[in-house]
Design a protein around this motif. Structure first.
Motif, mmCIF file in Angstrom:
data_model
loop_
_atom_site.group_PDB
_atom_site.id
_atom_site.type_symbol
_atom_site.label_atom_id
_atom_site.label_comp_id
_atom_site.label_asym_id
_atom_site.label_seq_id
_atom_site.Cartn_x
_atom_site.Cartn_y
_atom_site.Cartn_z
ATOM 1 N N GLY A 1 0.818 -1.212 0.000
ATOM 2 C CA GLY A 1 0.000 0.000 0.000
ATOM 3 C C GLY A 1 0.844 1.251 0.000
ATOM 4 O O GLY A 1 0.491 2.256 -0.636
ATOM 5 N N PHE A 2 1.991 1.222 0.716
ATOM 6 C CA PHE A 2 2.849 2.403 0.751
ATOM 7 C C PHE A 2 3.439 2.695 -0.624
ATOM 8 O O PHE A 2 3.509 3.860 -1.038
ATOM 9 C CB PHE A 2 3.970 2.208 1.764
ATOM 10 N N LEU A 3 3.883 1.656 -1.314
ATOM 11 C CA LEU A 3 4.453 1.882 -2.645
ATOM 12 C C LEU A 3 3.424 2.508 -3.581
ATOM 13 O O LEU A 3 3.752 3.383 -4.392
ATOM 14 C CB LEU A 3 4.971 0.560 -3.214
ATOM 15 N N ILE A 4 2.162 2.082 -3.458
ATOM 16 C CA ILE A 4 1.104 2.646 -4.303
ATOM 17 C C ILE A 4 0.792 4.080 -3.884
ATOM 18 O O ILE A 4 0.754 5.003 -4.710
ATOM 19 C CB ILE A 4 -0.156 1.776 -4.231
ATOM 20 N N ALA A 5 0.549 4.279 -2.583
ATOM 21 C CA ALA A 5 0.152 5.601 -2.096
ATOM 22 C C ALA A 5 1.263 6.626 -2.301
ATOM 23 O O ALA A 5 0.996 7.777 -2.685
ATOM 24 C CB ALA A 5 -0.220 5.507 -0.619
ATOM 25 N N ASP A 6 2.509 6.240 -2.056
ATOM 26 C CA ASP A 6 3.614 7.188 -2.206
ATOM 27 C C ASP A 6 3.801 7.587 -3.664
ATOM 28 O O ASP A 6 4.178 8.724 -3.959
ATOM 29 C CB ASP A 6 4.898 6.565 -1.659
ATOM 30 N N ALA A 7 3.537 6.648 -4.569
ATOM 31 C CA ALA A 7 3.613 6.986 -5.993
ATOM 32 C C ALA A 7 2.486 7.945 -6.386
ATOM 33 O O ALA A 7 2.684 8.856 -7.194
ATOM 34 C CB ALA A 7 3.543 5.716 -6.836
ATOM 35 N N VAL A 8 1.297 7.759 -5.795
ATOM 36 C CA VAL A 8 0.159 8.623 -6.108
ATOM 37 C C VAL A 8 0.423 10.056 -5.661
ATOM 38 O O VAL A 8 0.116 11.019 -6.376
ATOM 39 C CB VAL A 8 -1.127 8.073 -5.459
ATOM 40 N N VAL A 9 1.001 10.228 -4.462
ATOM 41 C CA VAL A 9 1.198 11.575 -3.909
ATOM 42 C C VAL A 9 2.579 12.136 -4.237
ATOM 43 O O VAL A 9 2.998 13.132 -3.636
ATOM 44 C CB VAL A 9 0.982 11.580 -2.379
ATOM 45 N N SER A 10 3.279 11.525 -5.163
ATOM 46 C CA SER A 10 4.592 12.036 -5.563
ATOM 47 C C SER A 10 4.463 13.481 -6.040
ATOM 48 O O SER A 10 3.560 13.824 -6.797
ATOM 49 C CB SER A 10 5.170 11.165 -6.676
ATOM 50 N N GLY A 11 5.366 14.342 -5.586
ATOM 51 C CA GLY A 11 5.317 15.745 -5.956
ATOM 52 C C GLY A 11 4.471 16.599 -5.029
ATOM 53 O O GLY A 11 4.328 17.805 -5.262
ATOM 54 N N THR A 12 3.914 16.015 -3.990
ATOM 55 C CA THR A 12 3.116 16.751 -3.003
ATOM 56 C C THR A 12 3.852 16.743 -1.657
ATOM 57 O O THR A 12 4.794 15.964 -1.462
ATOM 58 C CB THR A 12 1.724 16.114 -2.832
ATOM 59 N N PRO A 13 3.427 17.577 -0.707
ATOM 60 C CA PRO A 13 4.087 17.575 0.619
ATOM 61 C C PRO A 13 3.977 16.241 1.352
ATOM 62 O O PRO A 13 4.747 16.003 2.289
ATOM 63 C CB PRO A 13 3.331 18.679 1.373
ATOM 64 N N ALA A 14 3.061 15.381 0.956
ATOM 65 C CA ALA A 14 2.872 14.102 1.648
ATOM 66 C C ALA A 14 3.905 13.053 1.238
ATOM 67 O O ALA A 14 4.057 12.036 1.919
ATOM 68 C CB ALA A 14 1.475 13.559 1.380
ATOM 69 N N HIS A 15 4.610 13.295 0.157
ATOM 70 C CA HIS A 15 5.571 12.308 -0.340
ATOM 71 C C HIS A 15 6.740 12.160 0.634
ATOM 72 O O HIS A 15 7.302 13.147 1.107
ATOM 73 C CB HIS A 15 6.084 12.747 -1.713
ATOM 74 N N LEU A 16 7.111 10.933 0.938
ATOM 75 C CA LEU A 16 8.190 10.677 1.892
ATOM 76 C C LEU A 16 9.306 9.809 1.326
ATOM 77 O O LEU A 16 10.476 10.063 1.559
ATOM 78 C CB LEU A 16 7.634 9.993 3.163
ATOM 79 N N GLY A 17 8.960 8.744 0.621
ATOM 80 C CA GLY A 17 9.966 7.781 0.199
ATOM 81 C C GLY A 17 10.175 6.738 1.277
ATOM 82 O O GLY A 17 9.832 6.933 2.452
ATOM 83 N N LEU A 18 10.760 5.630 0.877
ATOM 84 C CA LEU A 18 10.902 4.486 1.783
ATOM 85 C C LEU A 18 12.209 4.494 2.558
ATOM 86 O O LEU A 18 12.428 3.644 3.408
ATOM 87 C CB LEU A 18 10.785 3.186 0.967
ATOM 88 N N SER A 19 13.071 5.459 2.314
ATOM 89 C CA SER A 19 14.410 5.413 2.911
ATOM 90 C C SER A 19 14.436 5.843 4.370
ATOM 91 O O SER A 19 15.353 5.499 5.105
ATOM 92 C CB SER A 19 15.372 6.295 2.106
ATOM 93 N N GLY A 20 13.454 6.601 4.820
ATOM 94 C CA GLY A 20 13.469 7.102 6.185
ATOM 95 C C GLY A 20 13.279 6.000 7.212
ATOM 96 O O GLY A 20 12.460 5.102 7.043
ATOM 97 N N GLY A 21 14.050 6.068 8.308
ATOM 98 C CA GLY A 21 13.948 5.036 9.339
ATOM 99 C C GLY A 21 12.592 5.000 10.006
ATOM 100 O O GLY A 21 12.066 3.932 10.333
ATOM 101 N N GLU A 22 11.984 6.156 10.237
ATOM 102 C CA GLU A 22 10.661 6.199 10.866
ATOM 103 C C GLU A 22 9.590 5.613 9.963
ATOM 104 O O GLU A 22 8.610 5.047 10.441
ATOM 105 C CB GLU A 22 10.312 7.642 11.245
#
Length: 282
Positions: A152-173
């Motif tokens: 779900g994260f891979l899908i949702a993060d791709a959808v919100v790419s380019g918005t303030p909600a985008h995070l990426g999977l690299s963050g430890g949190e």
């Protein structure tokens, strides 16, 4: 003339090989419970619904956020501080019901059909049955939970790419939150198994599970404000939310404390189930 007498073991016909002696081992009990889980049609359906809830609701929330951002209008307060993690885990509350209910069905279903008598006759020590059910279903639930969270994260993060909600999977949190969601769903499933063994009723187990996860938190809000925060943060659902929230809100436990509280609830439920399994006949 001498007479030769041939002694035979009772129940073994002449010329037939003796039957092999099978011992009850932990590994065989685990294999038995694994087979029971996957031979039930309800297991496939409910696990599929749980995974679908995680993927679908997270995707819908991400699409809603994207549309609000693209429109340029006033942002809905519910989405003001949204991240791709919070959008992804929007479906956890729905997924927990599917996985928890299946845990109850997996355990209490044997009491409904009477199959539990055969199970306990084969495993007279009884407790290995409970531990095996909890281990098998907990493993399946954590795999489904992690698949739903990361997928779900891979899908949702791709959808919100380019918005303030985008995070990426690299963050430890981010990783901690996603793994926390999988752990939470697994423990809810194990609690469902424990309730099924403790109450020995599908309807009763599901009712207590739903009340614990959904109704009790609402009732706690009616308590005086001086008590509310101290009680609410130790409820299973709120402790679990602190486990998978990216940034726990004020009044919530830390992720580590939430995990310990949730594990404590799980151990308490299993202890109650173990006591009744040992003390009461099937």
């Amino acid at each position: 003339m001498s007479t030769v007498t041939q002694e035979r073991s009772p129940g073994i016909a002449a010329g037939s090989a003796p039957r092999p002696q099978y011992r009850v081992t932990g590994r065989r009990v685990l294999r038995s419970e694994w087979s029971k889980l996957w031979t039930l049609r309800s297991s496939w359906i409910t696990l599929g619904l749980g995974l679908l809830a995680l993927l679908a609701f997270g995707t819908i929330a991400a699409l809603r956020y994207k549309s609000l951002t693209s429109a340029g209008g006033r942002m809905d307060p519910d989405f003001a501080d949204a991240t791709s993690v919070s959008l992804t885990l929007f479906g956890v509350r729905f997924g927990q019901l599917a996985l928890g209910v299946l845990g109850v069905l997996f355990a209490a279903g044997e009491y409904s059909t009477g199959m539990i008598r055969s199970t306990l006759a084969a495993v007279p020590r009884r407790l290995p049955v409970l531990w095996s059910k909890a281990a098998v279903y907990g493993l399946v639930a954590v795999v489904v939970g992690l698949a739903g969270a990361f997928g779900g994260f891979l899908i949702a993060d791709a959808v919100v790419s380019g918005t303030p909600a985008h995070l990426g999977l690299s963050g430890g949190e981010v990783l901690r939150s996603l793994f926390g969601a999988g752990l939470y769903l697994a423990l809810v499933g194990v609690i469902g198994v424990a309730l099924g063994v403790l109450l020995r009723s599908v309807a009763g187990g599901i009712s207590v599970l739903v009340a614990t996860l959904l109704l009790v938190p609402g009732l706690v809000s009616l308590l005086p404000s001086s008590w509310r925060a101290d009680v609410a943060q130790y409820l299973p659902s709120n402790a679990g939310e602190s486990l998978y929230s990216l940034h726990p809100a004020t009044g919530m436990l830390s992720a580590g404390a939430g995990a310990l509280v949730l594990i404590g609830w799980t151990v308490l439920a299993l202890a109650g189930a173990a006591y009744r399994l040992l003390r009461k006949d099937a």
